[in-house]
Structure formats: structure tokens, C-alpha cells
Motif scaffolding. Structure first.
Motif, PDB file in Angstrom:
ATOM      1  N   THR A 389      -4.786  12.325 -23.462  1.00 19.44           N
ATOM      2  CA  THR A 389      -4.070  12.762 -24.459  1.00 19.44           C
ATOM      3  C   THR A 389      -2.986  11.519 -24.785  1.00 19.44           C
ATOM      4  N   MET A 390      -2.356  11.066 -23.491  1.00 16.99           N
ATOM      5  CA  MET A 390      -1.485   9.956 -23.803  1.00 16.99           C
ATOM      6  C   MET A 390      -2.083   8.776 -24.076  1.00 16.99           C
ATOM      7  N   TYR A 391      -3.339   8.321 -23.392  1.00 22.84           N
ATOM      8  CA  TYR A 391      -4.120   7.264 -24.106  1.00 22.84           C
ATOM      9  C   TYR A 391      -4.370   7.321 -25.407  1.00 22.84           C
ATOM     10  N   LEU A 392      -4.784   8.355 -26.170  1.00 25.73           N
ATOM     11  CA  LEU A 392      -5.002   8.600 -27.631  1.00 25.73           C
ATOM     12  C   LEU A 392      -3.943   8.526 -28.489  1.00 25.73           C
ATOM     13  N   LEU A 393      -2.744   9.046 -28.006  1.00 21.71           N
ATOM     14  CA  LEU A 393      -1.360   8.933 -28.612  1.00 21.71           C
ATOM     15  C   LEU A 393      -0.970   7.285 -28.722  1.00 21.71           C
ATOM     16  N   ARG A 394      -1.130   6.747 -27.707  1.00 15.59           N
ATOM     17  CA  ARG A 394      -0.573   5.337 -27.816  1.00 15.59           C
ATOM     18  C   ARG A 394      -1.684   4.585 -28.529  1.00 15.59           C
ATOM     19  N   GLU A 395      -2.817   4.575 -28.219  1.00 20.45           N
ATOM     20  CA  GLU A 395      -3.836   3.637 -28.869  1.00 20.45           C
ATOM     21  C   GLU A 395      -4.246   3.971 -30.128  1.00 20.45           C
ATOM     22  N   ASP A 396      -4.326   5.082 -30.493  1.00 23.14           N
ATOM     23  CA  ASP A 396      -4.755   5.579 -31.946  1.00 23.14           C
ATOM     24  C   ASP A 396      -3.755   5.726 -32.903  1.00 23.14           C
ATOM     25  N   TYR A 397      -2.348   6.176 -32.362  1.00 26.79           N
ATOM     26  CA  TYR A 397      -1.363   6.514 -33.214  1.00 26.79           C
ATOM     27  C   TYR A 397      -0.071   5.848 -32.807  1.00 26.79           C
ATOM     28  N   ASN A 398      -0.101   4.707 -31.964  1.00 23.87           N
ATOM     29  CA  ASN A 398       0.876   3.708 -31.886  1.00 23.87           C
ATOM     30  C   ASN A 398       2.275   4.448 -31.243  1.00 23.87           C
ATOM     31  N   ILE A 399       2.157   5.684 -30.628  1.00 19.46           N
ATOM     32  CA  ILE A 399       3.479   6.009 -30.341  1.00 19.46           C
ATOM     33  C   ILE A 399       4.082   5.586 -29.159  1.00 19.46           C
ATOM     34  N   SER A 400       5.222   5.439 -28.880  1.00 19.72           N
ATOM     35  CA  SER A 400       5.900   4.591 -27.830  1.00 19.72           C
ATOM     36  C   SER A 400       5.610   5.315 -26.666  1.00 19.72           C
ATOM     37  N   PHE A 401       5.703   4.627 -25.505  1.00 16.17           N
ATOM     38  CA  PHE A 401       5.666   5.295 -24.241  1.00 16.17           C
ATOM     39  C   PHE A 401       6.754   6.398 -23.792  1.00 16.17           C
ATOM     40  N   PRO A 402       8.096   6.004 -24.201  1.00 16.54           N
ATOM     41  CA  PRO A 402       9.125   7.053 -24.095  1.00 16.54           C
ATOM     42  C   PRO A 402       8.851   8.028 -24.829  1.00 16.54           C
ATOM     43  N   SER A 403       8.304   8.193 -25.944  1.00 16.90           N
ATOM     44  CA  SER A 403       8.532   9.105 -26.959  1.00 16.90           C
ATOM     45  C   SER A 403       7.036  10.122 -26.344  1.00 16.90           C
ATOM     46  N   ILE A 404       6.062   9.410 -25.987  1.00 15.25           N
ATOM     47  CA  ILE A 404       4.934  10.450 -25.401  1.00 15.25           C
ATOM     48  C   ILE A 404       5.394  11.183 -24.358  1.00 15.25           C
ATOM     49  N   GLY A 405       6.176  10.238 -23.182  1.00 16.41           N
ATOM     50  CA  GLY A 405       6.557  10.969 -22.232  1.00 16.41           C
ATOM     51  C   GLY A 405       7.504  12.322 -22.547  1.00 16.41           C
ATOM     52  N   GLN A 406       8.282  11.847 -23.242  1.00 13.97           N
ATOM     53  CA  GLN A 406       9.394  13.141 -23.794  1.00 13.97           C
ATOM     54  C   GLN A 406       8.566  14.334 -24.420  1.00 13.97           C
ATOM     55  N   LYS A 407       7.561  14.093 -25.236  1.00 11.25           N
ATOM     56  CA  LYS A 407       6.967  15.005 -25.900  1.00 11.25           C
ATOM     57  C   LYS A 407       5.842  15.871 -25.000  1.00 11.25           C
ATOM     58  N   LEU A 408       5.470  15.048 -23.911  1.00  9.62           N
ATOM     59  CA  LEU A 408       4.454  15.644 -23.104  1.00  9.62           C
ATOM     60  C   LEU A 408       5.365  16.235 -21.703  1.00  9.62           C
ATOM     61  N   GLY A 409       6.257  16.979 -21.883  1.00 13.14           N
ATOM     62  CA  GLY A 409       6.823  17.605 -20.729  1.00 13.14           C
ATOM     63  C   GLY A 409       8.017  16.513 -19.985  1.00 13.14           C
ATOM     64  N   ASN A 410       8.803  15.932 -20.769  1.00 18.16           N
ATOM     65  CA  ASN A 410       9.779  14.936 -20.393  1.00 18.16           C
ATOM     66  C   ASN A 410       9.208  14.073 -19.109  1.00 18.16           C
ATOM     67  N   ARG A 411       8.432  13.469 -19.369  1.00 17.05           N
ATOM     68  CA  ARG A 411       7.865  12.517 -18.188  1.00 17.05           C
ATOM     69  C   ARG A 411       8.320  11.177 -18.526  1.00 17.05           C
ATOM     70  N   ASP A 412       8.446  10.317 -17.399  1.00 12.83           N
ATOM     71  CA  ASP A 412       8.862   9.070 -17.461  1.00 12.83           C
ATOM     72  C   ASP A 412       7.957   8.111 -18.115  1.00 12.83           C
ATOM     73  N   HIS A 413       8.441   7.172 -18.764  1.00  8.31           N
ATOM     74  CA  HIS A 413       7.733   6.212 -19.584  1.00  8.31           C
ATOM     75  C   HIS A 413       6.594   5.578 -18.772  1.00  8.31           C
ATOM     76  N   THR A 414       7.004   5.235 -17.435  1.00 10.81           N
ATOM     77  CA  THR A 414       6.195   4.486 -16.629  1.00 10.81           C
ATOM     78  C   THR A 414       5.095   5.448 -16.080  1.00 10.81           C
ATOM     79  N   THR A 415       5.100   6.491 -16.002  1.00  6.06           N
ATOM     80  CA  THR A 415       3.877   7.554 -15.940  1.00  6.06           C
ATOM     81  C   THR A 415       2.859   7.627 -17.072  1.00  6.06           C
ATOM     82  N   VAL A 416       3.261   7.399 -18.202  1.00  3.07           N
ATOM     83  CA  VAL A 416       2.503   7.249 -19.364  1.00  3.07           C
ATOM     84  C   VAL A 416       1.835   5.834 -19.410  1.00  3.07           C
ATOM     85  N   MET A 417       2.701   4.819 -19.132  1.00  2.00           N
ATOM     86  CA  MET A 417       1.818   3.603 -19.064  1.00  2.00           C
ATOM     87  C   MET A 417       0.916   3.465 -18.095  1.00  2.00           C
ATOM     88  N   HIS A 418       1.266   4.015 -16.670  1.00  4.17           N
ATOM     89  CA  HIS A 418       0.170   4.096 -15.740  1.00  4.17           C
ATOM     90  C   HIS A 418      -0.931   4.755 -16.111  1.00  4.17           C
TER      91      HIS A 418
END
Length: 444
Positions: A389-418
Motif C-alpha cells: 500500500t505504501m509503495y503504491l501510494l508513493r510510486e503511482d500517486y507520488n504522495i510524500s513519505f510523511p503524508s503516507i505515514g500520517q494517513k496509515l496510522g501516524n507512522r514515521d516517514h522512515t518506516t514508509v521509506m524502508h
């Protein structure tokens, strides 16, 4: 340290951090016009480039300037003509409008290579940089990868790249015999040879080549006898240490109704995915095609076209050709509003996708609860879908790492990057994951 040396040192660092397409698109015409009281004045060609640099690269430029020269405190962007010294180093791209000798446009029926398909006119970006690197490897060291297999959606430059390899070898190794053929043409040649009782001639024709390039191999589906001939040809060329290059619209594992023994041959070489286009690459392609047509495309128009065309390079070229045609009819450059008006009916509207839509598609595919994607559970059956889910949001829809983390349970952006890096690396070696991802995209 003079201003040119200072700026060159900054460019060296920036070039490492950004893609080739991004670097050539945004930094090639910039120079330091002056330095005054700790302020560096950067000359940029227009307001569009100025706004883009401020929005995307200001912090990075400033940090690199301060590293190179401690007295730097700030940057000012000024609109100024392109530095004449820089222009001396720009290699002119030949325009097709200029007279060319007939042999430069002639396609030799013995090799079927289009002389327009060269590395000089090929734009490299994140979507194709691995494919480009592999192509460079085999022209420097033949059979470094054998076979070399490109796959990806139609219109992403597979044919251009394969023929560029052929043209380079043809021009630099006169003794080498190259042949490019589509799978459809290969099939027709084989059928004709059977009907005329000249199968041996067919075999001899294809076995004489040193480099064999076959495009769109997916169309050999269900053609059993043609597949058998290709299998024997492949074995002969491989054993003879001759270069083989293929292309398809899907990974070899997912070629329908193709013999397993052929698939196993493809899998023995280098298989490379050519991904969907990113914005910077689309802009670079538009600029290159504009130069080839001796046409001045406004930077803001290039960005607009790149933002509305979501498909292939062919769609980009079609839209650009419409703009060029209209500009020639009017006898002047088109404004951005005129470009918008001209292209409003020629592009498909992109469906608006929300984070919830992506979560729903992923959870449905893996048959898990949607809420589990958001929750902080580490259950194995949830970890992979969440990372996808994180990969698709980033690669297909260019959503920022912090925004993805915030929308998926307030996770840290480094978790999303990993998570994104993990999926990206796994996709290089796991065809099953590629298939799952494509099926999820279809659900979205």
C-alpha cells in the motif's frame, strides 16, 4: 574560488543526488551571475524554472553552496539569458527539417534497423535507466547479458532502445551482422518457408547473424511450430556466443501459451522492467523531441503536457505534434492557455484516487480487513499488504513519505521509506510479486 568553479562543484553533488532526466531538465542552463555580500545570484532562463527550483531544490542548492563556500548566506534567482560560455559546449541535435542524405533515412531490409533510433535521441530517466545501462554494457562487452530481455507497457521506448543497440553495433563494428525483426514478421517468414518448401533457407538466413533482436515476443502465443524454430535458433546463437535481445509487454513468466523451455531460456539472461514514466522524464522527452523538430516548446507548456498525459511516449509525441502543427499554422509559439485549449479533448481524464481506494484494493486482494492496514499490528499476513500500500501510494500517486505515514496510522516517514525500498528491491527478483502488484493496480 571563482563563480564558475563554485557552481561546478555544486553541480557535481547535485548530479549524484538526482536522476539524469531531472539534472538535464532543470540545471543545464543555470549559472552564477554574481556573488554579493554572501548572496549568490543564480541566473535562470525563465520564471517557470525559477519557481520549480525554489519549490523543489532550493534547500539542496543552498546547502551545497554553503559546503563549498562558508560565506554564502542566501540565494537570489534572477531571470537572465543563457550564459554564452555554456552554449559553446552544447551539442546541437540535428533537425529532421535540415537536408539529410538519403542513406541516413534508408532502412536496410537485411537488418531492418531504423537509423533514427539511436542512443543520441534516447532520453534516460528513472523509468528506463537500468535498461539503458544494460544496453551500454552489451555494446561495450558483447554477450555481457545474454539474452537481454526488456519488458514493459507499450510505448515506453523498448523498440527505440533495442534498435539503438543494433545501430551502434552496426556503425562501430562493420564486420558484425545485425537483424531486427518483430515476432509477427518472424512467424510470417517461417510460414512462407514451409509453404515454399524452403525451411532450410529460413534457418540459414537467421543463423548468419551475430546480433539477433526480436520485438513483441508475446505475439508468438499459441504458435507452436514457430516457437520450436525460435527455440532451435536461440540454442544455436547462444552456443555460438552471439548476442540475443528480446522484448515483451510482460515478464517472461507471464507470457501466455509459450513453451516452458523457451521461458527458461529467457530467464537465464538479464530481464529488465521498463517502468511507467515519471514527470521529469516526460518533460525531458518533450524537450528532446521539440529540439529534434526545431521547435521552441515553452517550459510551462512542457510541464502542463507532462502532467496531463499519463500514458506512453507515443501519447506524449502525439500531443506534442498537435501543438507543433497548430503553432506552425499560426506562425508563432502557442501560449499556455492555447496549449490547454488544444489538448483538452485529446487526453484521458485521470481517475481521482484516494488513500482509502488503494487500501480497499490491497485488502480486498489479500482478503484482510481494511482496518488492519492502518493498525500497528505486526502480523505477517498484514505486513506485506501494508508495505505494498505504501509503495503504491508513493510510486503511482507520488504522495510524500510523511503524508503516507500520517494517513496509515501516524507512522514515521522512515518506516514508509524502508517499506517502499523493500518492495522496490523485491520486485527486481520476484515475478510473483510483480503479478500481484499488477492485479492490484487493475482493481484500483
Amino acid at each position: 574560488m571563482d563563480s564558475k568553479t563554485l557552481w561546478d562543484s555544486v553541480l557535481v553533488k547535485i548530479e549524484i543526488d538526482v536522476t539524469k532526466a531531472t539534472f538535464s531538465t532543470w540545471f543545464k542552463d543555470i549559472y552564477i551571475s554574481k556573488i554579493d555580500s554572501g548572496t549568490v545570484y543564480l541566473a535562470v532562463p525563465n520564471t517557470f524554472v525559477k519557481d520549480w527550483l525554489i519549490k523543489r531544490f532550493h534547500k539542496q542548492i543552498l546547502e551545497n553552496l554553503r559546503t563549498a563556500l562558508e560565506s554564502v548566506r542566501s540565494i537570489e534567482y534572477v531571470i537572465a539569458p543563457i550564459n554564452k560560455k555554456k552554449e559553446e559546449f552544447v551539442t546541437e541535435i540535428p533537425s529532421p527539417n535540415k537536408e539529410l542524405p538519403l542513406n541516413s533515412l534508408y532502412i536496410n531490409p537485411d537488418d531492418n534497423l531504423n537509423p533514427r533510433y539511436t542512443f543520441e535521441t534516447f532520453v534516460v530517466g528513472p523509468f528506463n535507466e537500468l535498461a539503458y545501462a544494460a544496453s551500454q554494457a552489451i555494446i561495450k562487452k558483447p554477450v555481457a547479458y545474454n539474452p537481454l530481455f526488456f519488458y514493459g507497457n507499450t510505448g515506453l521506448g523498448k523498440t527505440h532502445l533495442m534498435q539503438a543497440v543494433g545501430n551502434h553495433i552496426k556503425n562501430h563494428h562493420k564486420e558484425k551482422r545485425i537483424h531486427y525483426v518483430t515476432s509477427e514478421r518472424f512467424t510470417i517468414d517461417y510460414i512462407n518457408s514451409v509453404q515454399s518448401n524452403k525451411v532450410n533457407n529460413f534457418k540459414e538466413k537467421y543463423r548468419k547473424y551475430d546480433v539477433f533482436i526480436m520485438d513483441d515476443i508475446q505475439f508468438l502465443s499459441n504458435k507452436e511450430k514457430t516457437q520450436e524454430e525460435l527455440f532451435h535458433l536461440f540454442n544455436y546463437m547462444y552456443d555460438s556466443n552471439k548476442q540475443i535481445i528480446f522484448s515483451s509487454d510482460v515478464h517472461p513468466n507471464y507470457l501466455q501459451n509459450l513453451e516452458d523451455r523457451l521461458k527458461s531460456r529467457f530467464l537465464a539472461g538479464m530481464i529488465i522492467d521498463i517502468s511507467p514514466l515519471d514527470t521529469e522524464s516526460k518533460i525531458a522527452i518533450l524537450q528532446t523531441k521539440s529540439q529534434l523538430n526545431n521547435f521552441n516548446l515553452l517550459p510551462e507548456a512542457a510541464y502542463y503536457i507532462a502532467s496531463i498525459v499519463h500514458g506512453s511516449i507515443r501519447e506524449l509525441e502525439g500531443t506534442l505534434n498537435a501543438v507543433i502543427c497548430q503553432s506552425q499554422l499560426k506562425g508563432r509559439d502557442l501560449s499556455l492557455n492555447e496549449v490547454k485549449q488544444l489538448t483538452k479533448d485529446s487526453t484521458k481524464p485521470q481517475k481521482t484516487i484516494s488513500v482509502k481506494d488503494v487500501v480497499k484494493a490491497v485488502s480486498s486482494f489479500y482478503n484482510i480487513e481494511e482496518d488492519s492496514i492502518y493498525n500497528k499490528t505486526r502480523r505477517q499476513e498484514v505486513v506485506k499488504p501494508r508495505q505494498l500500500t505504501m509503495y503504491l501510494l508513493r510510486e503511482d500517486y507520488n504522495i510524500s513519505f510523511p503524508s503516507i505515514g500520517q494517513k496509515l496510522g501516524n507512522r514515521d516517514h522512515t518506516t514508509v521509506m524502508h517499506s517502499c525500498d523493500k518492495i522496490k528491491n523485491e520486485l527486481k527478483t520476484n515475478p510473483e510479486l510483480i503479478n500481484e502488484l499488477n492485479q492490484i493496480r487493475a482493481l484500483i
